[in-house]
Design a protein around this motif. Structure first.
Motif, mmCIF file in Angstrom:
data_model
loop_
_atom_site.group_PDB
_atom_site.id
_atom_site.type_symbol
_atom_site.label_atom_id
_atom_site.label_comp_id
_atom_site.label_asym_id
_atom_site.label_seq_id
_atom_site.Cartn_x
_atom_site.Cartn_y
_atom_site.Cartn_z
ATOM 1 N N GLY A 1 0.771 -1.229 0.000
ATOM 2 C CA GLY A 1 0.000 0.000 0.000
ATOM 3 C C GLY A 1 0.802 1.279 0.000
ATOM 4 O O GLY A 1 1.741 1.430 0.779
ATOM 5 N N ASP A 2 0.437 2.220 -0.883
ATOM 6 C CA ASP A 2 0.928 3.590 -0.739
ATOM 7 C C ASP A 2 0.350 4.172 0.543
ATOM 8 O O ASP A 2 1.042 4.863 1.290
ATOM 9 C CB ASP A 2 0.491 4.446 -1.933
ATOM 10 C CG ASP A 2 1.138 3.994 -3.229
ATOM 11 O OD1 ASP A 2 2.336 3.656 -3.204
ATOM 12 O OD2 ASP A 2 0.434 3.956 -4.258
ATOM 13 N N ARG A 3 -0.934 3.901 0.772
ATOM 14 C CA ARG A 3 -1.572 4.207 2.054
ATOM 15 C C ARG A 3 -2.450 3.023 2.438
ATOM 16 O O ARG A 3 -2.905 2.252 1.585
ATOM 17 C CB ARG A 3 -2.421 5.473 1.968
ATOM 18 C CG ARG A 3 -1.616 6.759 1.874
ATOM 19 C CD ARG A 3 -2.532 7.975 1.968
ATOM 20 N NE ARG A 3 -3.503 7.965 0.879
ATOM 21 C CZ ARG A 3 -4.705 8.537 0.952
ATOM 22 N NH1 ARG A 3 -5.097 9.141 2.060
ATOM 23 N NH2 ARG A 3 -5.521 8.511 -0.084
ATOM 24 N N ILE A 4 -2.699 2.915 3.740
ATOM 25 C CA ILE A 4 -3.485 1.801 4.278
ATOM 26 C C ILE A 4 -4.608 2.372 5.139
ATOM 27 O O ILE A 4 -4.366 3.241 5.985
ATOM 28 C CB ILE A 4 -2.605 0.869 5.137
ATOM 29 C CG1 ILE A 4 -1.430 0.332 4.307
ATOM 30 C CG2 ILE A 4 -3.419 -0.279 5.711
ATOM 31 C CD1 ILE A 4 -0.311 -0.239 5.153
ATOM 32 N N MET A 5 -5.819 1.863 4.926
ATOM 33 C CA MET A 5 -6.949 2.236 5.770
ATOM 34 C C MET A 5 -7.335 1.026 6.614
ATOM 35 O O MET A 5 -7.761 0.000 6.079
ATOM 36 C CB MET A 5 -8.136 2.702 4.922
ATOM 37 C CG MET A 5 -9.284 3.273 5.743
ATOM 38 S SD MET A 5 -10.506 4.120 4.711
ATOM 39 C CE MET A 5 -11.309 2.710 3.927
ATOM 40 N N VAL A 6 -7.179 1.146 7.916
ATOM 41 C CA VAL A 6 -7.479 0.049 8.830
ATOM 42 C C VAL A 6 -8.911 0.208 9.316
ATOM 43 O O VAL A 6 -9.294 1.273 9.820
ATOM 44 C CB VAL A 6 -6.517 0.045 10.036
ATOM 45 C CG1 VAL A 6 -6.793 -1.157 10.933
ATOM 46 C CG2 VAL A 6 -5.062 0.039 9.565
ATOM 47 N N MET A 7 -9.707 -0.878 9.164
ATOM 48 C CA MET A 7 -11.111 -0.835 9.567
ATOM 49 C C MET A 7 -11.384 -1.799 10.723
ATOM 50 O O MET A 7 -10.726 -2.833 10.857
ATOM 51 C CB MET A 7 -12.027 -1.180 8.384
ATOM 52 C CG MET A 7 -11.984 -0.170 7.251
ATOM 53 S SD MET A 7 -13.228 -0.529 5.966
ATOM 54 C CE MET A 7 -14.755 -0.242 6.876
ATOM 55 N N ARG A 8 -12.366 -1.421 11.516
ATOM 56 C CA ARG A 8 -12.822 -2.274 12.611
ATOM 57 C C ARG A 8 -14.303 -1.996 12.837
ATOM 58 O O ARG A 8 -14.702 -0.833 12.997
ATOM 59 C CB ARG A 8 -12.047 -1.982 13.896
ATOM 60 C CG ARG A 8 -12.422 -2.888 15.060
ATOM 61 C CD ARG A 8 -11.767 -2.412 16.336
ATOM 62 N NE ARG A 8 -11.966 -3.365 17.424
ATOM 63 C CZ ARG A 8 -11.734 -3.094 18.702
ATOM 64 N NH1 ARG A 8 -11.303 -1.890 19.058
ATOM 65 N NH2 ARG A 8 -11.943 -4.014 19.628
ATOM 66 N N ASN A 9 -15.113 -3.037 12.808
ATOM 67 C CA ASN A 9 -16.554 -2.914 13.048
ATOM 68 C C ASN A 9 -17.196 -1.849 12.154
ATOM 69 O O ASN A 9 -18.035 -1.061 12.599
ATOM 70 C CB ASN A 9 -16.831 -2.584 14.520
ATOM 71 C CG ASN A 9 -16.362 -3.682 15.446
ATOM 72 O OD1 ASN A 9 -16.342 -4.860 15.075
ATOM 73 N ND2 ASN A 9 -15.972 -3.319 16.656
ATOM 74 N N GLY A 10 -16.781 -1.838 10.881
ATOM 75 C CA GLY A 10 -17.401 -0.938 9.915
ATOM 76 C C GLY A 10 -16.875 0.470 9.912
ATOM 77 O O GLY A 10 -17.327 1.298 9.118
ATOM 78 N N ARG A 11 -15.910 0.775 10.784
ATOM 79 C CA ARG A 11 -15.398 2.137 10.879
ATOM 80 C C ARG A 11 -13.899 2.177 10.609
ATOM 81 O O ARG A 11 -13.208 1.172 10.747
ATOM 82 C CB ARG A 11 -15.678 2.715 12.272
ATOM 83 C CG ARG A 11 -17.169 2.844 12.568
ATOM 84 C CD ARG A 11 -17.399 3.467 13.922
ATOM 85 N NE ARG A 11 -18.829 3.643 14.206
ATOM 86 C CZ ARG A 11 -19.305 4.189 15.313
ATOM 87 N NH1 ARG A 11 -18.462 4.599 16.265
ATOM 88 N NH2 ARG A 11 -20.603 4.317 15.482
ATOM 89 N N VAL A 12 -13.419 3.365 10.248
ATOM 90 C CA VAL A 12 -11.992 3.562 10.024
ATOM 91 C C VAL A 12 -11.331 3.897 11.352
ATOM 92 O O VAL A 12 -11.757 4.829 12.046
ATOM 93 C CB VAL A 12 -11.746 4.705 9.016
ATOM 94 C CG1 VAL A 12 -10.248 4.961 8.850
ATOM 95 C CG2 VAL A 12 -12.377 4.371 7.669
ATOM 96 N N VAL A 13 -10.292 3.147 11.717
ATOM 97 C CA VAL A 13 -9.562 3.447 12.946
ATOM 98 C C VAL A 13 -8.232 4.132 12.663
ATOM 99 O O VAL A 13 -7.682 4.799 13.537
ATOM 100 C CB VAL A 13 -9.337 2.184 13.807
ATOM 101 C CG1 VAL A 13 -10.668 1.672 14.346
ATOM 102 C CG2 VAL A 13 -8.635 1.090 13.028
ATOM 103 N N GLN A 14 -7.701 3.975 11.445
ATOM 104 C CA GLN A 14 -6.501 4.720 11.065
ATOM 105 C C GLN A 14 -6.334 4.662 9.558
ATOM 106 O O GLN A 14 -6.625 3.654 8.921
ATOM 107 C CB GLN A 14 -5.239 4.180 11.742
ATOM 108 C CG GLN A 14 -4.002 5.056 11.492
ATOM 109 C CD GLN A 14 -2.870 4.789 12.459
ATOM 110 O OE1 GLN A 14 -2.943 3.908 13.301
ATOM 111 N NE2 GLN A 14 -1.798 5.568 12.356
ATOM 112 N N LEU A 15 -5.844 5.766 9.006
ATOM 113 C CA LEU A 15 -5.528 5.847 7.581
ATOM 114 C C LEU A 15 -4.179 6.544 7.462
ATOM 115 O O LEU A 15 -4.014 7.668 7.938
ATOM 116 C CB LEU A 15 -6.613 6.627 6.828
ATOM 117 C CG LEU A 15 -6.675 6.476 5.301
ATOM 118 C CD1 LEU A 15 -7.978 7.070 4.772
ATOM 119 C CD2 LEU A 15 -5.507 7.116 4.582
ATOM 120 N N GLY A 16 -3.217 5.865 6.858
ATOM 121 C CA GLY A 16 -1.892 6.460 6.711
ATOM 122 C C GLY A 16 -0.962 5.531 5.961
ATOM 123 O O GLY A 16 -1.366 4.477 5.463
ATOM 124 N N THR A 17 0.293 5.916 5.869
ATOM 125 C CA THR A 17 1.294 5.067 5.237
ATOM 126 C C THR A 17 1.682 3.938 6.196
ATOM 127 O O THR A 17 1.355 3.965 7.387
ATOM 128 C CB THR A 17 2.551 5.880 4.895
ATOM 129 O OG1 THR A 17 3.155 6.340 6.120
ATOM 130 C CG2 THR A 17 2.207 7.072 4.015
#
Length: 385
Positions: A209-225
């Motif tokens: 990933g150039d960037r990664i979006m981490v999801m948990r229970n349908g929501r974004v918990v972090q978005l970054g490199t």
């Protein structure tokens, strides 16, 4: 290329239903390899299918290349799926009764492209993914990795600008999976498609990933490199998730490379280059051709000799006393290369052009165990440097 704002998917009633995707917002630039990562039930695959409306969003906004996807009628939506977006699934989805070439050409057949043109395009795509000699074979004659290459070739053949990839490598053996990751990175360097890649594997996410979006229970918990997520986890969940990651086998040269403090051109005056070199207290400098390729390294002693002899070009000062690597080389493979020369390790592209350098200190810092802590989750006395 893709703009999502407060996207939602609720199964059942709004008050008592399951919120599979719950107010997710993000944007993806043209040519970006954007990874959506999470465990089972996090909503990542549902979100991916919302991007081409295979799953209808319950609410929110979605624009692709400036067009409002949620307001598209059937005709515009078909055109979006046939021309703008292509999807690659985990289980290949190949037609067993069609040849590899026919499978690769299928997307263009749906578009109504003439047979000669679509077969020519399919042959190009198969050659691109390393299957140029298997066009007449059938899917059951191929290995799992080869079948996934056909799926990738089918997507490339359509020339779609956006590729949606739903855990495409998760069913493959580890070594084959690694080969497919390598292939995807190479294709992305060459073709620069906009890719949305779903995975539950953190190592895979951080490698691709150039960037990664981490999801948990349908929501974004972090978005970054990958570097952001490793060094600045947003919460305890992310920190726990990355705690056991072997950074040396996840981070690559491109994630830690830096701009060189100084470079020179072959036409530069040796005396001027020597003066600049003395200001940064370095023993050598990369000398580049006009197109950015490395011509060699000029050491301070050779520069001093050339200056004394009133040479006007750096070509007489050049040596090949340096090492180079590609941007996707893992840190574990860099350890034996750094610190041996007067200049840092060079990171070059496929054309030999200098993209950055990896100083020894940068590599050691990346490999260190130091972690950024969140004072809200970790007592101050437990923090360490």
């Amino acid at each position: 290329m893709i703009e999502a704002s407060r996207l939602k998917k609720v199964y059942g009633s709004a008050s008592e239903g399951v919120h599979a995707v719950d107010g997710v917002s993000f944007d993806i630039a043209p040519g970006e390899l954007f990874v959506i990562m999470g465990l089972s039930g996090s909503g990542k695959s549902t979100l991916l299918r919302m991007l081409n409306r295979l799953v209808e969003p319950t609410g929110g906004e979605l624009r692709i290349d400036g067009r409002d996807v949620l307001k598209m009628g059937d005709a515009d939506l078909r055109d979006l799926r046939n021309r703008k977006i292509n999807m690659i699934f985990q289980h290949f989805a190949l037609f067993p009764h069609r040849t590899v070439r026919e499978n690769s050409a299928y997307g263009m057949r749906v578009r109504g492209v003439a047979e000669a043109e679509r077969l020519e395009r399919a042959d190009w795509a198969l050659k691109t993914v390393g299957l140029g000699d298997r066009g007449d074979a059938y899917p059951d004659q191929l290995s799992g990795g080869q079948r996934q290459r056909v799926g990738l070739a089918r997507a490339l053949a359509t020339d779609a600008e956006i590729l949606l990839m739903d855990e495409p490598f998760s069913a493959l053996d580890p070594l084959i999976r690694r080969d497919m990751q390598d292939l995807l990175l190479k294709l992305q360097r060459d073709l620069r498609r906009t890719i949305v890649f779903v995975t539950h594997d953190l190592n895979e996410a951080m490698r691709l990933g150039d960037r990664i979006m981490v999801m948990r229970n349908g929501r974004v918990v972090q978005l970054g490199t990958a570097t952001d997520i490793l060094h600045k986890p947003s919460c305890r969940y992310v920190r726990d998730f990355v705690s056991d990651v072997d950074r040396s086998r996840v981070l690559t040269a491109s994630t830690i490379m830096r701009e060189p403090l100084l470079t020179a051109r072959v036409s530069d005056d040796p005396r001027e280059v020597l003066r600049k070199l003395s200001n940064i207290e370095a023993g050598g400098v990369f000398v580049l051709e006009d197109d950015g390729r490395i011509a060699g390294v000029a050491h301070d002693e050779l520069l001093a000799r050339a200056a004394a002899e009133k040479c006007t070009s750096l070509r007489e000062c050049l040596t090949d006393d340096y090492e180079q690597t590609g941007p996707d080389t893992l840190l574990v493979d860099l350890c034996r290369q750094v610190g041996r020369h007067a200049v840092p390790l060079a990171v070059t592209d496929d054309d030999g052009k200098l993209r950055g350098v990896v100083p020894r200190a940068a590599l050691l810092t990346a490999l260190s165990d130091a972690r950024t802590t969140d004072s809200s989750d970790t007592p101050k006395e437990a923090a360490h440097v």
